[in-house]
Design a protein around this motif. Structure first.
Motif, PDB file in Angstrom:
ATOM      1  N   UNK A  75     -26.005   8.283  64.555  1.00 40.35           N
ATOM      2  CA  UNK A  75     -25.552   7.650  63.024  1.00 40.35           C
ATOM      3  C   UNK A  75     -25.819   8.716  62.249  1.00 40.35           C
ATOM      4  N   UNK A  76     -26.908   9.783  62.445  1.00 37.73           N
ATOM      5  CA  UNK A  76     -27.270  10.768  61.362  1.00 37.73           C
ATOM      6  C   UNK A  76     -26.282  11.812  61.056  1.00 37.73           C
ATOM      7  N   UNK A  77     -25.025  11.745  61.939  1.00 38.24           N
ATOM      8  CA  UNK A  77     -24.013  12.718  61.803  1.00 38.24           C
ATOM      9  C   UNK A  77     -22.974  12.183  60.693  1.00 38.24           C
ATOM     10  N   UNK A  78     -23.154  10.878  60.305  1.00 35.87           N
ATOM     11  CA  UNK A  78     -22.110  10.201  59.486  1.00 35.87           C
ATOM     12  C   UNK A  78     -22.265  10.818  58.063  1.00 35.87           C
ATOM     13  N   UNK A  79     -20.931  10.931  57.303  1.00 35.55           N
ATOM     14  CA  UNK A  79     -20.921  11.325  55.975  1.00 35.55           C
ATOM     15  C   UNK A  79     -20.873  10.173  55.073  1.00 35.55           C
ATOM     16  N   UNK A  80     -21.403  10.628  54.092  1.00 34.44           N
ATOM     17  CA  UNK A  80     -21.153   9.677  52.941  1.00 34.44           C
ATOM     18  C   UNK A  80     -19.782  10.012  52.094  1.00 34.44           C
ATOM     19  N   UNK A  81     -19.375   8.587  51.756  1.00 37.94           N
ATOM     20  CA  UNK A  81     -17.798   8.963  50.899  1.00 37.94           C
ATOM     21  C   UNK A  81     -17.927   7.965  50.022  1.00 37.94           C
ATOM     22  N   UNK A  82     -17.589   8.215  48.698  1.00 38.39           N
ATOM     23  CA  UNK A  82     -17.532   7.252  47.347  1.00 38.39           C
ATOM     24  C   UNK A  82     -16.182   6.705  47.684  1.00 38.39           C
ATOM     25  N   UNK A  83     -15.795   5.413  48.008  1.00 39.77           N
ATOM     26  CA  UNK A  83     -14.693   4.792  48.061  1.00 39.77           C
ATOM     27  C   UNK A  83     -14.591   3.510  47.425  1.00 39.77           C
ATOM     28  N   UNK A  84     -13.576   3.686  46.329  1.00 41.60           N
ATOM     29  CA  UNK A  84     -13.333   2.279  45.533  1.00 41.60           C
ATOM     30  C   UNK A  84     -12.135   1.462  46.023  1.00 41.60           C
ATOM     31  N   UNK A  85     -12.366   0.259  46.110  1.00 44.45           N
ATOM     32  CA  UNK A  85     -13.168  -0.495  45.307  1.00 44.45           C
ATOM     33  C   UNK A  85     -14.450  -0.976  46.410  1.00 44.45           C
TER      34      UNK A  85
ATOM     35  N   UNK B  65      -6.322  25.304  60.001  1.00 47.37           N
ATOM     36  CA  UNK B  65      -7.112  24.124  59.172  1.00 47.37           C
ATOM     37  C   UNK B  65      -5.952  23.468  58.177  1.00 47.37           C
ATOM     38  N   UNK B  66      -4.758  23.985  58.346  1.00 46.42           N
ATOM     39  CA  UNK B  66      -3.542  23.051  57.397  1.00 46.42           C
ATOM     40  C   UNK B  66      -3.548  21.745  57.839  1.00 46.42           C
ATOM     41  N   UNK B  67      -3.306  20.917  56.710  1.00 43.99           N
ATOM     42  CA  UNK B  67      -3.187  19.468  57.130  1.00 43.99           C
ATOM     43  C   UNK B  67      -1.881  19.055  57.668  1.00 43.99           C
ATOM     44  N   UNK B  68      -1.744  18.641  58.733  1.00 44.91           N
ATOM     45  CA  UNK B  68      -0.224  18.494  59.452  1.00 44.91           C
ATOM     46  C   UNK B  68      -0.085  16.913  59.040  1.00 44.91           C
ATOM     47  N   UNK B  69      -0.909  16.008  59.330  1.00 41.08           N
ATOM     48  CA  UNK B  69      -0.617  14.529  58.948  1.00 41.08           C
ATOM     49  C   UNK B  69      -1.834  13.671  58.674  1.00 41.08           C
ATOM     50  N   UNK B  70      -1.533  12.519  58.006  1.00 36.18           N
ATOM     51  CA  UNK B  70      -2.630  11.622  58.034  1.00 36.18           C
ATOM     52  C   UNK B  70      -2.150  10.213  57.743  1.00 36.18           C
ATOM     53  N   UNK B  71      -2.901   9.366  58.062  1.00 37.02           N
ATOM     54  CA  UNK B  71      -2.444   7.881  58.057  1.00 37.02           C
ATOM     55  C   UNK B  71      -3.014   7.412  56.549  1.00 37.02           C
ATOM     56  N   UNK B  72      -2.678   6.123  56.537  1.00 35.14           N
ATOM     57  CA  UNK B  72      -2.726   5.271  55.311  1.00 35.14           C
ATOM     58  C   UNK B  72      -4.317   5.112  54.868  1.00 35.14           C
ATOM     59  N   UNK B  73      -5.179   5.014  56.162  1.00 35.56           N
ATOM     60  CA  UNK B  73      -6.539   4.696  55.731  1.00 35.56           C
ATOM     61  C   UNK B  73      -7.117   6.121  54.955  1.00 35.56           C
ATOM     62  N   UNK B  74      -6.624   7.173  55.561  1.00 33.15           N
ATOM     63  CA  UNK B  74      -7.147   8.447  54.981  1.00 33.15           C
ATOM     64  C   UNK B  74      -6.716   8.866  53.581  1.00 33.15           C
TER      65      UNK B  74
ATOM     66  N   UNK C 156      -6.174   6.391  51.434  1.00 31.15           N
ATOM     67  CA  UNK C 156      -6.760   5.915  50.538  1.00 31.15           C
ATOM     68  C   UNK C 156      -8.180   5.864  50.523  1.00 31.15           C
ATOM     69  N   UNK C 157      -9.067   6.430  51.349  1.00 28.04           N
ATOM     70  CA  UNK C 157     -10.485   6.697  51.366  1.00 28.04           C
ATOM     71  C   UNK C 157     -10.699   8.263  51.003  1.00 28.04           C
ATOM     72  N   UNK C 158      -9.908   9.153  51.308  1.00 28.90           N
ATOM     73  CA  UNK C 158     -10.291  10.425  51.106  1.00 28.90           C
ATOM     74  C   UNK C 158      -9.205  10.926  50.024  1.00 28.90           C
ATOM     75  N   UNK C 159      -8.405  10.116  49.576  1.00 28.82           N
ATOM     76  CA  UNK C 159      -7.436  10.309  48.507  1.00 28.82           C
ATOM     77  C   UNK C 159      -6.410  11.558  48.756  1.00 28.82           C
TER      78      UNK C 159
END
Length: 611
Positions: free
Chosen positions: A337-347, A283-292, A294-297
């Motif tokens: 689509x019912x498995x989609x998760x809601x994310x608060x992403x600004x702006x 479960x350790x985080x090995x890598x992320x991209x720029x979109x992750x 920005x969206x997931x902080x």
């Protein structure tokens, strides 16, 4: 000397300290135990003997009073019963003389008992009650008091001795406690001092090796561990130096290529518009991209539990997908689509992300991690919601005129408004069948609308399994007779009742049995089987039809999907609605089929064991 020998030698002072403490404890506890046993041996038996002598003297005095009161036989029996036990207890006391002055007190007790016994014998010779009363008060009563006082003096002497010895034992206990505390402090100080010294000497090479490892971890490939000797740590240091040397050579030859490959791969995932995460097997985080980021902080360089800073709902989805992939179940594909998760992403505001997962394989082929892609389906989800709203609205609007149309056709067909010719009747019957099919489609659309809006309410209660299955078969019996298909059922005796919503489950069973009848040729059979599997009840609907190709089995539960060659008249919603109803009950629905050999649709429902 090996490291193991050094560590064992370092434990020797503690072992010696423990042996010293054990020996001291055994000696002191033995002294205290002997003192306690001495108190019991010296005085406790004398105390019991004198107490029993006093009780027997009092019973003899009571016997004399019985004789005076006119109950001579009772008094004679009671006094005779006390003489031998009293002699026995007096003998015990004479054999347990342990205290100064106890011998004189015991002799006085013996003399007093002899006088009292002789006075009692004289008292027994008096037959007249008045004479007996006179002898009792003149000679017997004084002798009784003298014997009782002699016994009391022996008792008091032993009780005083017990008190003195108890005080002495208490003092010894305090001395033992002091001695034990002193021994513990000395042994602990001795053990810690020598053990610490020996451990430090044994582990000093470990500190040297640890510093070299730390420098290597910081990027200093020139770090070396200088450890002399022939033990395990010295061998480990030599292996470390060899590794550091080879790493330095490898870095000089391949560092540029590695950095370039890493930059290319990072640029590739950063170019993706959707968030991408690479998680390890634990479960350790090995890598992320720029979109992750920005969206997931998320930031890879923050360290620690990076996923712990993600919203709980998003983290739960990521953990579920990672567990699916790492568990060896292959890539994870969402069901809708019912498995989609809601994310608060600004702006951008609220975004809906649909999770997908792929395994990351190691050199040996094992799954060592998972790549998670969160596809942005915000627009698609909104379109899907608009589609569902449109379908629900259309279904509601069509239902009312359709009901009126069905009623009108029924009235005309039955001749209520006038006679109908044979040709008109054929057209009206065809129109009525089309209305019934259209009504089924409208009902399916309304059920789908309720399920998608979360308004599906289950009225769960206990119903008979046989009645439930029989009702489902009865609803399809006319169709089966028209097509020449046999219907049968087989129920396990340990599943007499089930806790379900009977109306909803009738819809599931009716759909499965109806599909089986439609896809089974004349002379075939559709059977319903019910059995128990642990804490679940398993329903199976088997047919002897043409079967379902493997490439179609994964799609037949999708909404609005119709398999090639399927009979006309449906909207492709029956199996999708059946799956949603079964899942609402907490169960699962699936199919096993081989082309040319028929199909078995099954579903399981959680049920408590029947007593």
């Amino acid at each position: 000397m090996t490291l193991r020998s050094r560590l064992l030698l370092a434990q020797a002072p503690l072992v010696m300290a423990l042996l010293f403490l054990g020996a001291t404890a055994v000696i002191t506890l033995e002294r205290v135990g002997r003192a306690g046993q001495q108190v019991l041996a010296d005085n406790y038996r004398s105390v019991l003997a004198t107490q029993r002598i006093t009780e027997q003297l009092e019973r003899m005095d009571s016997a004399a009073l019985f004789i005076i009161a006119g109950e001579r036989e009772r008094g004679l029996t009671q006094q005779a019963a006390q003489r031998q036990p009293l002699e026995t207890e007096l003998g015990v006391q004479q054999g347990n003389i342990t205290e100064p002055g106890e011998a004189q007190a015991t002799r006085r007790l013996r003399t007093a008992w002899t006088r009292y016994r002789e006075a009692f014998d004289v008292f027994l010779q008096a037959r007249d009650p008045d004479a007996a009363r006179t002898r009792y008060f003149e000679s017997l009563a004084p002798a009784f008091q003298e014997a009782k006082a002699a016994a009391a003096s022996v008792l008091a002497l032993n009780q005083d001795a017990m008190v003195r010895k108890n005080d002495r034992l208490h003092q010894q206990s305090e001395q033992v406690n002091t001695l034990m505390m002193l021994a513990v402090v000395v042994a602990l100080a001795f053990g810690l001092l020598f053990t610490t010294s020996l451990v430090q000497r044994a582990l000093r090479p470990v500190s040297v090796l640890s510093q070299a490892v730390r420098r290597l971890g910081q990027g200093d490939v020139e770090a070396r561990a200088v450890v002399e000797g022939q033990d395990e740590i010295a061998g480990l240091a030599r292996d470390f130096n060899t590794m550091a040397e080879r790493l330095a050579q490898y870095r000089k030859s391949s560092l540029g290529e590695l950095l370039q490959a890493q930059a290319v791969s990072q640029a590739a995932i950063d170019s993706l518009p959707d968030p991408v995460l690479v998680l390890g097997a634990e479960g350790g985080l090995l890598n992320v991209n720029a979109a992750a980021e920005a969206v997931l902080r998320l930031r890879l360089d923050e360290g620690g539990d990076a996923l712990g800073r993600v919203e709980p709902e998003v983290r739960a989805v990521l953990e579920r997908v990672r567990a699916h992939v790492v568990g060896g179940r292959g890539a994870y594909q969402p069901r809708g689509y019912e498995e989609a998760v809601r994310v608060e992403s600004s702006p951008e505001g609220v975004r809906w992300l649909l999770p997908r997962g792929s395994p990351v394989h190691g050199e040996t082929g094992d799954v060592v991690g998972a790549t998670l892609i969160l596809q942005d389906v915000t627009r698609l989800r909104r379109f899907d919601e608009l589609k569902n709203d449109l379908v629900a609205t259309v279904a509601h609007e069509v239902r009312t005129p359709l009901t009126s149309l069905r009623m009108a056709i029924h009235l005309v067909t039955e001749g209520v408004v006038g006679p109908v010719t044979e040709k008109q009747a054929d057209l009206l019957f065809a129109a009525r069948e089309d209305c019934e099919r259209l009504q089924g489609i409208v009902d399916d659309l309304l059920d789908l609308s309720r399920i998608q809006s979360g308004q599906l309410q289950l009225d769960v209660r206990e119903v008979g399994t046989e009645a439930l299955v029989e009702q489902a078969l009865a609803a399809q019996r006319t169709l089966a007779e028209d097509r020449g298909v046999r219907l049968s059922q087989s129920l396990s005796p340990d599943v007499e009742t089930v806790r379900v919503d009977p109306d909803r489950l009738q819809l599931v069973l009716g759909n499965l049995v109806g599909n089986g009848v439609k896809h089974t040729p004349q002379g075939g059979e559709v059977s319903v089987h019910v059995s128990r599997e642990g804490a679940h009840v398993r329903f199976e609907v088997r047919d002897t039809g043409e079967g379902i190709p493997a490439q179609e089995q994964a799609r037949i539960f999708e909404r609005f999907y119709r398999a090639p060659g399927a009979p006309a008249g449906g909207a492709g919603l029956g199996l999708s609605i059946a799956r949603d109803i079964v899942q609402a009950h907490g169960g699962e629905l699936g199919v096993v089929s081989t082309p040319g050999q028929g199909s078995t649709f099954w579903f399981t429902l959680p049920q408590p064991e029947q007593g």
